[in-house]
Design a protein around this motif. Structure first.
Motif, PDB file in Angstrom:
ATOM      1  N   LYS A 133       0.843  -1.186   0.000  1.00 55.47           N
ATOM      2  CA  LYS A 133       0.000   0.000   0.000  1.00 55.47           C
ATOM      3  C   LYS A 133       0.883   1.243   0.000  1.00 55.47           C
ATOM      4  O   LYS A 133       1.898   1.283   0.694  1.00 55.47           O
ATOM      5  N   VAL A 134       0.504   2.259  -0.759  1.00 56.85           N
ATOM      6  CA  VAL A 134       1.262   3.509  -0.808  1.00 56.85           C
ATOM      7  C   VAL A 134       1.013   4.284   0.487  1.00 56.85           C
ATOM      8  O   VAL A 134      -0.129   4.576   0.833  1.00 56.85           O
ATOM      9  N   LEU A 135       2.087   4.583   1.209  1.00 58.80           N
ATOM     10  CA  LEU A 135       1.981   5.338   2.458  1.00 58.80           C
ATOM     11  C   LEU A 135       2.096   6.835   2.220  1.00 58.80           C
ATOM     12  O   LEU A 135       1.430   7.625   2.870  1.00 58.80           O
ATOM     13  N   ASN A 195       9.396  12.459  -7.563  1.00 61.34           N
ATOM     14  CA  ASN A 195       8.885  11.329  -8.352  1.00 61.34           C
ATOM     15  C   ASN A 195       9.041  10.008  -7.610  1.00 61.34           C
ATOM     16  O   ASN A 195       9.394   8.989  -8.199  1.00 61.34           O
ATOM     17  N   GLN A 196       8.790  10.005  -6.302  1.00 64.56           N
ATOM     18  CA  GLN A 196       8.965   8.811  -5.500  1.00 64.56           C
ATOM     19  C   GLN A 196       7.734   8.514  -4.657  1.00 64.56           C
ATOM     20  O   GLN A 196       6.927   9.404  -4.383  1.00 64.56           O
ATOM     21  N   LYS A 235       6.084  -2.041   3.750  1.00 64.88           N
ATOM     22  CA  LYS A 235       6.816  -3.313   3.790  1.00 64.88           C
ATOM     23  C   LYS A 235       7.549  -3.638   2.492  1.00 64.88           C
ATOM     24  O   LYS A 235       7.767  -4.819   2.173  1.00 64.88           O
ATOM     25  N   VAL A 236       7.948  -2.614   1.724  1.00 61.92           N
ATOM     26  CA  VAL A 236       8.719  -2.802   0.496  1.00 61.92           C
ATOM     27  C   VAL A 236       9.906  -1.856   0.540  1.00 61.92           C
ATOM     28  O   VAL A 236       9.804  -0.745   1.057  1.00 61.92           O
ATOM     29  N   ALA A 250      12.144   2.756   2.573  1.00 66.70           N
ATOM     30  CA  ALA A 250      12.778   3.863   1.867  1.00 66.70           C
ATOM     31  C   ALA A 250      11.929   4.199   0.647  1.00 66.70           C
ATOM     32  O   ALA A 250      11.247   3.325   0.100  1.00 66.70           O
ATOM     33  N   PRO A 251      11.961   5.463   0.194  1.00 62.36           N
ATOM     34  CA  PRO A 251      11.184   5.825  -0.995  1.00 62.36           C
ATOM     35  C   PRO A 251      11.674   5.090  -2.238  1.00 62.36           C
ATOM     36  O   PRO A 251      12.841   4.712  -2.340  1.00 62.36           O
TER      37      PRO A 251
END
Length: 116
Positions: free
Chosen positions: A34-36, A43-44, A49-50, A73-74
């Motif tokens: 999921k995008v936090l 552009n990040q 969990k990735v 990290a981004p």
């Protein structure tokens, strides 16, 4: 003499917070999350969990004990694809206008509206 860092030019980031995305390249290829947070000027995106990194921290009065902390990290936007809720696969998206004149995202595989 060192060259100054070239600034990245912002592109149109079509991802939002809480979107489900799939990583297409790199060490975390195939993982979903999921995008936090979205960093549009860089552009990040930060994905749950990735792209986990280890940060060595010193003891301080606020954090207490020091040690090794794992955190996300981004990651660059070009390395992820949005997962369509209908066809459940990573897909490219297009922007289109709905009947009421609002902008909405459309899956290119199943032609289904993603939001809106």
């Amino acid at each position: 003499m060192t060259k100054p860092k070239k600034a990245t030019e912002p592109v149109k980031v079509r991802l939002k917070k809480n979107d489900l995305v799939e990583v297409t390249t790199g060490k975390d290829q195939g993982k979903t999350g999921k995008v936090l947070k979205v960093f549009r000027e860089k552009n990040q995106v930060l994905i749950e969990k990735v792209n986990i990194i280890k940060r060595h921290t010193r003891p301080s009065p606020t954090s207490g004990q020091g040690g090794i902390v794992e955190k996300e990290a981004p990651m660059f936007v070009c390395k992820v694809k949005l997962i369509c809720p209908k066809c459940a696969t990573g897909t490219r998206i297009r922007m289109t206008q709905t009947g009421e004149g609002k902008k909405a995202r459309v899956c290119l595989k199943c032609k289904e509206l993603i939001d809106g």
